[in-house]
Design a protein around this motif. Structure first.
Motif, short mmCIF file in Angstrom:
data_model
loop_
_atom_site.label_atom_id
_atom_site.label_comp_id
_atom_site.label_asym_id
_atom_site.label_seq_id
_atom_site.Cartn_x
_atom_site.Cartn_y
_atom_site.Cartn_z
N PHE A 570 0.82 -1.22 0.00
CA PHE A 570 0.00 0.00 0.00
C PHE A 570 0.85 1.27 0.00
O PHE A 570 0.33 2.36 -0.26
CB PHE A 570 -0.93 0.01 1.21
CG PHE A 570 -1.88 -1.17 1.22
CD1 PHE A 570 -2.92 -1.26 0.32
CD2 PHE A 570 -1.72 -2.19 2.13
CE1 PHE A 570 -3.79 -2.34 0.33
CE2 PHE A 570 -2.58 -3.27 2.15
CZ PHE A 570 -3.62 -3.35 1.24
N SER A 571 2.14 1.14 0.33
CA SER A 571 3.04 2.29 0.28
C SER A 571 4.45 1.78 0.01
O SER A 571 4.75 0.60 0.21
CB SER A 571 3.01 3.08 1.61
OG SER A 571 3.41 2.26 2.69
N ASP A 572 5.31 2.70 -0.46
CA ASP A 572 6.68 2.31 -0.79
C ASP A 572 7.43 1.85 0.47
O ASP A 572 7.20 2.37 1.57
CB ASP A 572 7.44 3.48 -1.40
CG ASP A 572 6.84 3.91 -2.72
OD1 ASP A 572 5.97 3.18 -3.24
OD2 ASP A 572 7.25 4.97 -3.22
N GLN A 573 8.32 0.86 0.26
CA GLN A 573 9.23 0.47 1.34
C GLN A 573 10.51 1.28 1.17
O GLN A 573 11.29 1.07 0.26
CB GLN A 573 9.54 -1.03 1.28
CG GLN A 573 10.53 -1.48 2.38
CD GLN A 573 10.95 -2.92 2.24
OE1 GLN A 573 10.12 -3.80 2.07
NE2 GLN A 573 12.25 -3.17 2.30
N ARG A 574 10.73 2.23 2.07
CA ARG A 574 11.84 3.18 1.94
C ARG A 574 13.09 2.71 2.67
O ARG A 574 14.19 3.18 2.37
CB ARG A 574 11.40 4.54 2.46
CG ARG A 574 10.20 5.12 1.68
CD ARG A 574 9.50 6.22 2.45
NE ARG A 574 10.37 7.35 2.71
CZ ARG A 574 10.06 8.38 3.49
NH1 ARG A 574 8.85 8.41 4.08
NH2 ARG A 574 10.90 9.37 3.68
N VAL A 575 12.94 1.84 3.65
CA VAL A 575 14.10 1.32 4.39
C VAL A 575 14.77 0.23 3.56
O VAL A 575 14.11 -0.72 3.11
CB VAL A 575 13.66 0.77 5.76
CG1 VAL A 575 14.86 0.15 6.47
CG2 VAL A 575 13.05 1.87 6.60
N THR A 576 16.06 0.37 3.34
CA THR A 576 16.81 -0.58 2.53
C THR A 576 18.11 -0.93 3.22
O THR A 576 18.52 -0.29 4.20
CB THR A 576 17.11 -0.01 1.14
OG1 THR A 576 18.02 1.10 1.29
CG2 THR A 576 15.83 0.46 0.44
N MET A 577 18.79 -1.93 2.68
CA MET A 577 20.16 -2.21 3.08
C MET A 577 21.07 -1.14 2.47
O MET A 577 20.67 -0.45 1.51
CB MET A 577 20.57 -3.60 2.58
CG MET A 577 19.81 -4.73 3.26
SD MET A 577 20.26 -4.93 5.00
CE MET A 577 21.93 -5.53 4.85
N PRO A 578 22.28 -0.94 3.01
CA PRO A 578 23.17 0.08 2.43
C PRO A 578 23.38 -0.15 0.94
O PRO A 578 23.70 -1.25 0.49
CB PRO A 578 24.48 -0.13 3.22
CG PRO A 578 24.03 -0.69 4.53
CD PRO A 578 22.86 -1.55 4.22
N GLY A 579 23.15 0.90 0.16
CA GLY A 579 23.29 0.81 -1.29
C GLY A 579 22.08 0.28 -2.01
O GLY A 579 22.07 0.23 -3.24
N GLY A 580 21.03 -0.08 -1.28
CA GLY A 580 19.83 -0.63 -1.91
C GLY A 580 18.89 0.46 -2.38
O GLY A 580 19.02 1.64 -2.05
N SER A 581 17.91 0.04 -3.19
CA SER A 581 16.92 0.97 -3.72
C SER A 581 15.58 0.71 -3.06
O SER A 581 15.22 -0.43 -2.76
CB SER A 581 16.77 0.78 -5.24
OG SER A 581 18.01 0.99 -5.89
N PRO A 582 14.79 1.78 -2.82
CA PRO A 582 13.47 1.59 -2.23
C PRO A 582 12.57 0.74 -3.13
O PRO A 582 12.73 0.72 -4.35
CB PRO A 582 12.93 3.01 -2.09
CG PRO A 582 14.15 3.89 -2.12
CD PRO A 582 15.14 3.20 -3.00
N THR A 583 11.64 0.06 -2.52
CA THR A 583 10.70 -0.78 -3.25
C THR A 583 9.42 0.00 -3.48
O THR A 583 8.74 0.39 -2.52
CB THR A 583 10.38 -2.07 -2.46
OG1 THR A 583 11.61 -2.77 -2.23
CG2 THR A 583 9.44 -2.96 -3.24
N SER A 584 9.10 0.24 -4.74
CA SER A 584 7.93 1.05 -5.07
C SER A 584 6.85 0.27 -5.79
O SER A 584 5.75 0.79 -5.98
CB SER A 584 8.35 2.25 -5.93
OG SER A 584 8.97 1.81 -7.12
#
Length: 775
Positions: A570-584
């Motif tokens: 329902f919303s983007d996942q903004r927390v990532t591992m270092p160097g990762g991209s958010p999940t939209s």
């Protein structure tokens, strides 16, 4: 005319007591007090003598006492001395062990005397042989002179010769310890002497014993000719040790040892290897390891200690000493890993509380062409957990707290070391019913960091507190169904899982023990997309899935399983591992899984991660196996992985493993070598990279099983790094009832490690019945 009469204290005729149940493979003797009361029976064509004094039997003479039976053409028995003299086709059966010869002079109950021109056969292991003379010392000890020893079964051929035979000037047989000792011996195989041994001990059963184990001889392109001679010390039923001196012609000599112990409340093993002055590396080489696991009950609760420590002298040890040595009891340091733990865990638990104190320090063996970042050491870690067993209103709850000091070589990391503390409390209320379940759960995470160097924003400490809510629910529908002529109980199991965690900026927090979880059926129904405690994903998503199963109505066994699942975000996942991209992406890839075990003989399992937006599979794993019987198994697996957020290198591999009798190819489907001239088996495992178009790992071999020996030849090629591999050929002759001779490393250990569902050809050994050779 057939005559018969009892001699001794009892006048009523009775059958002698049958041999007792062997343990583990030889028949136990009757207690002396019982044997002394057993009557003696004699019979034959002609019988003369004085009752209770002596008897002379002519023609088909027979004497029985307890578990001992003597047949002969002629026999004289002295009652007072309990002495039997027999000649002409003399045969003895004592508790299933048989002897035959021309002349016998023996005290029957004491089983003391001699036997000329004798042959023998033992009940426990089927071993037999011939000797110029057998001296019976007592009921458990005998000496055979100018003797042969083999376990090969005699055929009806006039010119039969055993495939293997041990010829010795003298063999001492100890039935109590179940050990034989040969002096002046030569081991022959197919009529060719292959191993002269001035003195050798060998087992008369599967019981462990002290002594020299067969040597291992190998040839290595780097180390030269290798020779290892292990010695096994059976200290006690619960303790043993193995010592293995080893010679490498290009390196030098080394000594390895292992000690194992097993007690009611603890067990463990210690091992070490030392090579002084390795001529190729120009320094001493050593390795040691220790393992211990134990639990101690105390008035204040249970206390457990677990140790797992491995250390070596240098970074090249894993490459130089990989899988070398005798292969007996693991006495050599068989080392292929480059990460060696030094792990010590002390546990305490009582009622609903548990505490763990741990220290973990890694030794990382670096390859200059393929360096790896060492994991963080935990020096120390203290963990506490409280999980009450019963709470009111059907609640489930737990609280845990953890303090860990993370430390690592800063040359490999751009982040500081830290002391991290966290606490996590959770409470849930499962609502369970036969037709479904609903489980709401609330979690609260609190984390605190103290760093030994400032972060990018200059802070030396950080905190994070986050709640998580989840709601797991599912239904179970059942119906009777018929497919392909079989009746089943079919289920339909829809499941919905919702989880919510608010967003907190965690981009500056270092990562010490955390990684992104794999996307599979186990992780798709969990609250956090990361494993560990350094990242908490900001989730607001719903996972929907459905599974159907076909169950056998009589046994409940699962014949088939089909399932699919997908996440709706329902919303983007903004927390990532270092160097990762958010999940939209609002819709995740679709997981499809299937498992078919229509019969116990074969099965298929598969999982596909399908991207509906691109219309392609991101990952596919399909495996199948066919196992119609013992020593017959074939398995194959296909694995494909495209580049994702978790995988940076694509791969496509095919893995095939098998063990199968080659005799089946020419129509001989008999399963035991005693039914035919012998059986050939093909065995192996191939791992092929479709991406690189080359074999990565290869293990292929042939096995031959005769009635009394097993031969193996195995070719092994294993990839050790991106640019290097190791290749070796291993040969082994296993003389059933004697020992194994190996050339190179132990091929049996390699087959067990690499071939799926591999079965040792003599894995099931049936102990002989006490009536097997009852006369």
């Amino acid at each position: 005319m057939l005559c018969g009469a009892p001699l001794g204290a009892l006048a009523q005729a009775q059958e002698p007591a049958p041999p007792l149940q062997p343990s583990p493979g030889l028949t136990e003797a009757l207690p002396p007090a019982v044997r002394a009361q057993q009557p003696v029976f004699v019979r034959g064509d002609q019988l003369s003598g004085q009752p209770d004094i002596e008897a002379t039997i002519e023609g088909n003479a027979e004497l029985r006492r307890a578990d001992t039976l003597i047949h002969a053409d002629r026999m004289h028995y002295d009652v007072a001395a309990d002495r039997a003299r027999a000649s002409g086709n003399v045969r003895i059966n004592r508790a299933g062990n048989r002897y035959a010869g021309s002349l016998l002079d023996m005290e029957v109950d004491a089983f003391h005397g001699f036997f000329n021109e004798a042959s023998y056969r033992f009940l426990a292991n089927g071993a037999h042989g011939e000797a110029s003379r057998v001296d019976f010392i007592d009921r458990d000890h005998s000496v055979v002179h100018e003797a042969t020893y083999t376990t090969c079964e005699r055929t009806d051929e006039v010119s039969w010769q055993p495939d293997w035979v041990l010829r010795a000037r003298r063999i001492e047989l100890d039935q109590a310890e179940e050990v034989g000792r040969a002096e002046g011996a030569v081991l022959e195989f197919k009529g060719v002497p292959i191993l002269p041994v001035p003195s050798i001990t060998f087992p008369l059963s599967d019981k462990r014993k002290s002594g020299l184990l067969p040597p291992t001889v190998g040839l290595d392109t780097v180390s030269g000719v290798e020779y290892a001679q292990p010695y096994y010390w059976n200290i006690a039923p619960n303790r043993d040790a193995t010592f293995t001196p080893m010679l490498m012609t290009r390196r030098g000599v080394s000594l390895a040892g292992e000690f194992r112990y097993l007690e009611p409340t603890y067990k463990g093993e210690l091992g070490a290897q030392y090579m002084p002055g390795d001529r190729l590396r120009h320094h001493d080489r050593w390795a040691w390891r220790g393992q211990h696991n134990g639990v101690l009950d105390t008035p204040v609760g249970g206390v457990g200690l677990a140790l797992n420590i491995r250390r070596v002298s240098d970074d090249d040890y894993w490459r130089d000493f990989t899988q070398r040595g005798s292969g007996y009891s693991g006495s050599q340091m068989q080392l292929a890993e480059r990460l060696l733990p030094g792990d010590a865990i002390l546990n305490w638990g009582r009622n609903d509380h548990s505490v763990m104190l741990r220290t973990l320090k890694w030794q990382t063996l670096q390859d200059p062409f393929a360096p790896i970042a060492p994991p963080y050491d935990r020096l120390p870690q203290l963990h506490w957990r409280y999980a009450p067993g019963q709470l009111p209103a059907g609640l489930d709850a737990s609280v845990e707290a953890d303090y860990t000091h993370f430390s690592a070589d800063r040359r490999f990391y751009a982040q500081p070391n830290a002391r991290r503390s966290y606490a996590m409390a959770q409470v849930s209320r499962p609502f369970l019913a036969p037709a479904g379940f609903v489980t709401p759960r609330l979690q609260l995470h609190a984390t605190s960091y103290e760093f030994d160097a400032p972060l990018a924003n200059g802070q030396r400490s950080a905190t994070r507190t986050l709640p998580t809510f989840s709601l797991d629910s599912g239904l179970v529908f059942e119906r009777d169904a018929h497919f392909f002529g079989r009746g089943f109980l079919q289920t339909l199991e829809p499941r919905a899982f919702y989880t919510y965690t608010p967003y907190r900026d965690q981009s500056l927090l270092p990562v010490y023990d955390t990684a992104a979880t794999d996307f599979n059926f186990a992780s798709i129904y969990t609250e956090n997309a990361f494993g560990g405690n350094d990242r908490l994903a900001d989730n607001n998503l719903l996972t929907l899935g459905v599974t159907t199963r076909l169950l056998d109505p009589d046994t409940g066994a699962e014949a088939a399983r089909f399932g699919l699942a997908q996440r709706l975000r329902f919303s983007d996942q903004r927390v990532t591992m270092p160097g990762g991209s958010p999940t939209s992406e609002r819709l995740s890839d679709v997981l499809l899984g299937a498992g078919i075990n229509w019969t116990p003989q074969w099965g298929v399992d598969g999982t596909v991660q399908y991207n509906p937006k691109d219309g392609r599979s991101m990952r596919t794993t399909i495996g199948a196996r066919y196992s119609p019987g013992a020593y017959r198994t074939v398995s194959a697996a296909y694995r494909m992985q495209k580049v994702t957020d978790l995988i940076t290198e694509p791969s496509k591999q095919l893995d095939v493993g098998w063990q199968w009798p080659l005799n089946d190819l020419w129509g001989d489907r008999r399963s035991t070598p005693s039914e035919s001239a012998g059986r050939w088996y093909s065995v192996g495992r191939l791992n092929y990279s479709l991406q690189d178009r080359k074999l990565v790992d290869t293990v292929v071999g042939l096995e031959y099983e005769s009635c009394c020996w097993i031969g193996r030849v195995v070719l092994e090629r294993l990839q050790r790094s991106v640019s290097s591999s190791s290749t070796r050929v291993m040969l082994q002759l296993e003389f059933v009832g004697l020992s194994r001779l190996s050339l190179g490393a132990n091929p049996l250990a390699s087959l067990r490690q690499h071939v799926p569902r591999y079965q040792y050809l003599r894995e099931t050994v049936t102990q002989p019945s006490r009536f097997t050779q009852y006369d």
